[in-house]
Design a protein around this motif. Sequence first.
Motif, PDB file in Angstrom:
ATOM      1  N   PHE A  35      37.038  32.379  38.924  1.00 15.10           N
ATOM      2  CA  PHE A  35      38.642  32.862  38.840  1.00 15.10           C
ATOM      3  C   PHE A  35      39.338  31.903  39.058  1.00 15.10           C
ATOM      4  O   PHE A  35      40.707  31.935  39.555  1.00 15.10           O
ATOM      5  CB  PHE A  35      38.702  33.816  39.967  1.00 15.10           C
ATOM      6  N   ILE A  36      38.918  30.562  38.553  1.00 16.87           N
ATOM      7  CA  ILE A  36      39.917  29.699  38.893  1.00 16.87           C
ATOM      8  C   ILE A  36      41.313  29.672  37.866  1.00 16.87           C
ATOM      9  O   ILE A  36      42.539  29.396  38.250  1.00 16.87           O
ATOM     10  CB  ILE A  36      39.599  27.986  38.447  1.00 16.87           C
ATOM     11  N   ASP A  37      41.098  30.329  36.647  1.00 18.79           N
ATOM     12  CA  ASP A  37      42.189  30.436  35.735  1.00 18.79           C
ATOM     13  C   ASP A  37      43.186  31.409  36.242  1.00 18.79           C
ATOM     14  O   ASP A  37      44.417  31.352  35.953  1.00 18.79           O
ATOM     15  CB  ASP A  37      41.757  30.833  34.209  1.00 18.79           C
ATOM     16  N   MET A  38      42.751  32.486  37.020  1.00 18.57           N
ATOM     17  CA  MET A  38      43.568  33.410  37.558  1.00 18.57           C
ATOM     18  C   MET A  38      44.211  33.238  39.026  1.00 18.57           C
ATOM     19  O   MET A  38      44.894  33.932  39.599  1.00 18.57           O
ATOM     20  CB  MET A  38      42.799  34.848  37.821  1.00 18.57           C
ATOM     21  N   THR A  39      43.728  31.990  39.692  1.00 18.25           N
ATOM     22  CA  THR A  39      44.221  31.650  41.033  1.00 18.25           C
ATOM     23  C   THR A  39      45.013  30.480  40.984  1.00 18.25           C
ATOM     24  O   THR A  39      44.684  29.537  41.899  1.00 18.25           O
ATOM     25  CB  THR A  39      42.813  31.660  41.982  1.00 18.25           C
ATOM     26  N   ARG A  40      45.488  29.922  39.899  1.00 14.66           N
ATOM     27  CA  ARG A  40      46.297  28.805  40.001  1.00 14.66           C
ATOM     28  C   ARG A  40      47.404  28.671  40.970  1.00 14.66           C
ATOM     29  O   ARG A  40      48.118  29.940  41.246  1.00 14.66           O
ATOM     30  CB  ARG A  40      46.780  28.504  38.406  1.00 14.66           C
ATOM     31  N   VAL A  41      47.774  27.685  41.231  1.00 11.09           N
ATOM     32  CA  VAL A  41      48.939  27.509  42.218  1.00 11.09           C
ATOM     33  C   VAL A  41      50.173  27.708  41.309  1.00 11.09           C
ATOM     34  O   VAL A  41      50.389  27.062  40.245  1.00 11.09           O
ATOM     35  CB  VAL A  41      48.775  26.116  42.998  1.00 11.09           C
ATOM     36  N   VAL A  42      51.128  28.337  42.019  1.00 10.49           N
ATOM     37  CA  VAL A  42      52.584  28.536  41.146  1.00 10.49           C
ATOM     38  C   VAL A  42      53.455  27.452  41.616  1.00 10.49           C
ATOM     39  O   VAL A  42      53.527  27.006  42.734  1.00 10.49           O
ATOM     40  CB  VAL A  42      53.043  29.899  41.752  1.00 10.49           C
ATOM     41  N   PRO A  65      50.971  46.285  34.432  1.00 11.89           N
ATOM     42  CA  PRO A  65      49.727  45.374  34.246  1.00 11.89           C
ATOM     43  C   PRO A  65      50.283  44.003  33.717  1.00 11.89           C
ATOM     44  O   PRO A  65      50.861  43.807  32.771  1.00 11.89           O
ATOM     45  CB  PRO A  65      49.160  46.102  33.263  1.00 11.89           C
ATOM     46  N   THR A  66      49.478  43.104  34.526  1.00 11.06           N
ATOM     47  CA  THR A  66      49.766  41.612  34.410  1.00 11.06           C
ATOM     48  C   THR A  66      48.694  41.085  33.458  1.00 11.06           C
ATOM     49  O   THR A  66      47.622  41.391  33.641  1.00 11.06           O
ATOM     50  CB  THR A  66      50.220  40.819  35.641  1.00 11.06           C
ATOM     51  N   GLY A  67      49.039  39.805  33.132  1.00  8.98           N
ATOM     52  CA  GLY A  67      47.739  39.029  32.489  1.00  8.98           C
ATOM     53  C   GLY A  67      46.690  38.625  33.523  1.00  8.98           C
ATOM     54  O   GLY A  67      45.587  39.026  33.141  1.00  8.98           O
ATOM     55  N   PRO A  68      47.207  38.298  34.786  1.00 10.95           N
ATOM     56  CA  PRO A  68      46.013  38.063  35.373  1.00 10.95           C
ATOM     57  C   PRO A  68      45.341  39.209  35.995  1.00 10.95           C
ATOM     58  O   PRO A  68      44.027  39.230  36.367  1.00 10.95           O
ATOM     59  CB  PRO A  68      46.680  37.370  36.798  1.00 10.95           C
ATOM     60  N   MET A  69      45.746  40.408  35.896  1.00 10.60           N
ATOM     61  CA  MET A  69      45.187  41.564  36.286  1.00 10.60           C
ATOM     62  C   MET A  69      44.023  41.887  35.226  1.00 10.60           C
ATOM     63  O   MET A  69      42.837  42.236  35.437  1.00 10.60           O
ATOM     64  CB  MET A  69      46.041  42.682  36.408  1.00 10.60           C
ATOM     65  N   LYS A  70      44.381  41.677  33.965  1.00 13.59           N
ATOM     66  CA  LYS A  70      43.530  41.959  33.003  1.00 13.59           C
ATOM     67  C   LYS A  70      42.334  40.767  32.777  1.00 13.59           C
ATOM     68  O   LYS A  70      41.327  41.273  32.652  1.00 13.59           O
ATOM     69  CB  LYS A  70      44.383  41.801  31.592  1.00 13.59           C
TER      70      LYS A  70
END
Length: 521
Positions: A301-308, A419-424
């Motif tokens: 899940f690295i792509d979905m947990t990137r630092v903002v 619904p957001t991109g990370p959720m999908k």
Amino acid sequence: MQTELAAQAITDPSLTWTVVVAFAISLITVFALIFGRYEIRLRRLRLIRDYVKTFPVIDLGEEGTSPSFEFVRSKYAADVSSDDEREVRASSGNLRSAEDIISEINDTISRTRVFLNRGDLRLLTAAIPYLLVVTTGFILAFSGFGCFETAATCLDGTTFNLLTVGGMKFSDQTAAVDVRQLAENVLTVAAITFIGAYLSSLRYLVQALAVFDLNGYTMIRQAAMIVISVLASATLYRAIPDLSALQAAVSIDRTTPIGDLPALWILLGLAFGLLPGSVLQFILVKIGTQINWIKQSDNRFIDMTRVVPLDAIDGIDFFTRFRLEECGISDVQSLATYNPIMLHIETPYGIYQTVDWIAQAQLCCVVGLDRFLLLRQFNVRTIFDLERALKQNRKDDSEADKQAIDAFDRIYASVLFAPTGPMKLILEKSTAKFLIPSADGKITEVDAKDFSIWALTTISETKAMSSRAIEHLMDWIGDDLHVRRLRRLWNEISGRLGQLSVELTPDHKIGAKSDAPDPPH
């Protein structure tokens, strides 16, 4: 013979000047850091005093002095206040006025006005290991404890030891040259690593200085990190002196003879010094992938947990982000939890600016970057904008006002449940699925879009239910400790600004106001 060579080296003018220069560099470094800490303390104590004068309502009687302010003040006065003073301050509690706090700050300023006060001397004592390590390192870098020519006088007992040449077998014909070449390579790697470690320590110490975190532990830690980096790189070179295969892999041409120090080792030595923790961690991670008994990380899940990044906040550009990173604020989450008064005191930015940034960051952390940017298009920038939009004091509202406010509740609910991109992506990467009851009572698996539609439909059976549900959502969104801290500061400043700051005065009332100046306070 060994004693005579050592005596000649010690009396050598070039080595003497090397020792003097190395000691001067280390001494200037330590004194500059301590003097910088002294100046920063005085300047920020004056800023804290000015803040109290501007917003004296920080002492709210029954509520007590704001914890946010007390954390800031104690940070710059803890090491100069006696135990008796702290006990008196704690016993006075809510009885302290703004004048009492200003008097205490003035007393702290007077105690720290002289350079090399008690706190500075304690820090100087703790910095002795760092001073000695840096001095030794620069002697190594500038001289190598002597020269490496065959006929020169040098400290052979220091240059040739088990670390530099131990465990090697040389032929009788080339033993003298090979031993000296190996010792020179090992010490060169150690010297280059020291230069990198020294620069890394300067960067770390200056950053600690910016947030007033320069203390005895910081100095001792940096001395230890320099020693660890130098010894680790020298030992690693002894273990792997030939990096031909690695040089070919990274396309570095080998232009030096076999006996000379490879160019890649110069780069590795510098890397070990500049990034000791990162390099060692990288090696452990690479080794860990080959050993099945080391616990591995779940990287799905690295792509979905990137630092903002901080650039997402309105008003923060590249140069502002760089300045905030000096305070240890590297992403939106760390900004959201930062003390706004501390940020105002430790940076050149005003209190209103820091409050606005932190309020934006708190909204971004709660709703996610996607919804944060969507809400901004609907004139909601901060966590308190959303709270104002969803929760209003409706005691004096008419029925028409309530209906209009409820309509906005449903509008913002559609954004918060979008619904957001990370959720999908999370649903795609994981085996988890959303489960919802269908009309016939059966439980079915659905995607992110259908789940969001179902959730919004569930809370929207009636208009009153929709408004109450979205207000309930706002209740737990705004109940984090850092949000409550910022809300208290927001209310304190709002109270200080007074009723005239709530809305613009109508024109007919402006004409009716007296032109007489306000009476002096």
